[in-house]
Design a protein around this motif. Structure first.
Motif, PDB file in Angstrom:
ATOM      1  N   PHE A 102      16.061  95.730  33.737  1.00 60.59           N
ATOM      2  CA  PHE A 102      14.790  96.020  34.391  1.00 60.59           C
ATOM      3  C   PHE A 102      13.711  95.197  33.708  1.00 60.59           C
ATOM      4  O   PHE A 102      13.926  94.669  32.622  1.00 60.59           O
ATOM      5  N   ARG A 103      12.554  95.110  34.329  1.00 56.40           N
ATOM      6  CA  ARG A 103      11.454  94.386  33.699  1.00 56.40           C
ATOM      7  C   ARG A 103      10.125  95.046  34.044  1.00 56.40           C
ATOM      8  O   ARG A 103      10.004  95.713  35.077  1.00 56.40           O
ATOM      9  N   GLN A 104       9.157  94.836  33.160  1.00 56.31           N
ATOM     10  CA  GLN A 104       7.818  95.376  33.381  1.00 56.31           C
ATOM     11  C   GLN A 104       6.799  94.314  33.034  1.00 56.31           C
ATOM     12  O   GLN A 104       6.702  93.890  31.875  1.00 56.31           O
ATOM     13  N   ARG A 141       7.631  99.346  35.922  1.00 57.17           N
ATOM     14  CA  ARG A 141       8.929  98.749  35.631  1.00 57.17           C
ATOM     15  C   ARG A 141       9.742  98.648  36.918  1.00 57.17           C
ATOM     16  O   ARG A 141       9.736  99.567  37.736  1.00 57.17           O
ATOM     17  N   GLU A 142      10.447  97.529  37.067  1.00 62.21           N
ATOM     18  CA  GLU A 142      11.207  97.302  38.287  1.00 62.21           C
ATOM     19  C   GLU A 142      12.625  96.858  37.987  1.00 62.21           C
ATOM     20  O   GLU A 142      12.912  96.261  36.949  1.00 62.21           O
ATOM     21  N   TYR A 156      21.398  92.623  42.673  1.00 66.00           N
ATOM     22  CA  TYR A 156      20.221  91.885  42.230  1.00 66.00           C
ATOM     23  C   TYR A 156      19.014  92.268  43.093  1.00 66.00           C
ATOM     24  O   TYR A 156      19.149  92.529  44.295  1.00 66.00           O
ATOM     25  N   ALA A 157      17.857  92.243  42.462  1.00 64.39           N
ATOM     26  CA  ALA A 157      16.624  92.347  43.221  1.00 64.39           C
ATOM     27  C   ALA A 157      16.470  91.072  44.045  1.00 64.39           C
ATOM     28  O   ALA A 157      16.886  89.992  43.625  1.00 64.39           O
ATOM     29  N   TYR A 207      11.608  92.574  29.346  1.00 65.59           N
ATOM     30  CA  TYR A 207      12.898  92.857  29.978  1.00 65.59           C
ATOM     31  C   TYR A 207      13.652  93.897  29.167  1.00 65.59           C
ATOM     32  O   TYR A 207      13.789  93.769  27.944  1.00 65.59           O
ATOM     33  N   TYR A 208      14.148  94.907  29.870  1.00 64.69           N
ATOM     34  CA  TYR A 208      14.875  96.016  29.253  1.00 64.69           C
ATOM     35  C   TYR A 208      16.295  96.080  29.782  1.00 64.69           C
ATOM     36  O   TYR A 208      16.512  95.918  30.996  1.00 64.69           O
ATOM     37  N   CYS A 209      17.242  96.348  28.900  1.00 69.78           N
ATOM     38  CA  CYS A 209      18.564  96.681  29.408  1.00 69.78           C
ATOM     39  C   CYS A 209      18.747  98.189  29.328  1.00 69.78           C
ATOM     40  O   CYS A 209      18.085  98.870  28.537  1.00 69.78           O
ATOM     41  N   ALA A 210      19.629  98.699  30.166  1.00 64.15           N
ATOM     42  CA  ALA A 210      19.843 100.128  30.262  1.00 64.15           C
ATOM     43  C   ALA A 210      21.299 100.404  30.583  1.00 64.15           C
ATOM     44  O   ALA A 210      21.980  99.570  31.190  1.00 64.15           O
ATOM     45  N   ALA A 211      21.753 101.591  30.183  1.00 62.75           N
ATOM     46  CA  ALA A 211      23.136 102.007  30.420  1.00 62.75           C
ATOM     47  C   ALA A 211      23.151 103.338  31.155  1.00 62.75           C
ATOM     48  O   ALA A 211      22.314 104.202  30.909  1.00 62.75           O
TER      49      ALA A 211
END
Length: 124
Positions: A37-39, A45-46, A60-61, A94-98
């Motif tokens: 995701f990114r903000q 955040r998107e 993908y977006a 940019y964020y990663c998430a699980a």
């Protein structure tokens, strides 16, 4: 509990490339679907991209489709985001998430663990 640590951000000119990495702390990393995701400043955040536990399914977006590629290496407990043809509007943290969910999801609230983020700045 899963700890996620992003790296690879930085300053790049428009048209350039960066590869972000997200290292997970647990050996059970392969059981989690992962997302990026990114903000951007002043924005919410998107969703950017997501990948299933096996790597066989990706989403993908629309804004990054054809330019960004998400991948994972379960042996290294790492997920990647290859970003090509970068644009100034890609500037963001940019964020990663699980997520524990079996089905890959694009919904932010369905992710259980988050990294601290890495800054990507694209100059024009």
């Amino acid at each position: 509990q899963v700890q996620l640590v992003e790296s690879g951000g930085g300053l790049v000119q428009a048209g350039g490339s960066l590869r972000l990495s997200c290292a997970a702390s647990r050996r059970t990393f392969s059981r989690y679907a992962m997302g990026w995701f990114r903000q951007a400043p002043g924005k919410e955040r998107e969703f950017v991209a997501a990948i299933s536990w096996s790597g066989g399914t990706t989403y993908y977006a629309d804004s990054v489709k054809g330019r960004f590629t998400i991948s994972r290496d379960n042996a290294k407990n790492t997920v990647y985001l290859q970003m090509n043809s970068l644009k100034p509007e890609d500037t963001a943290v940019y964020y990663c998430a699980a997520t524990h969910r079996v089905i890959v999801t694009t919904r932010e609230y369905e992710y259980d663990y988050w990294g601290q983020g890495t800054q990507v700045t694209v100059s024009s």
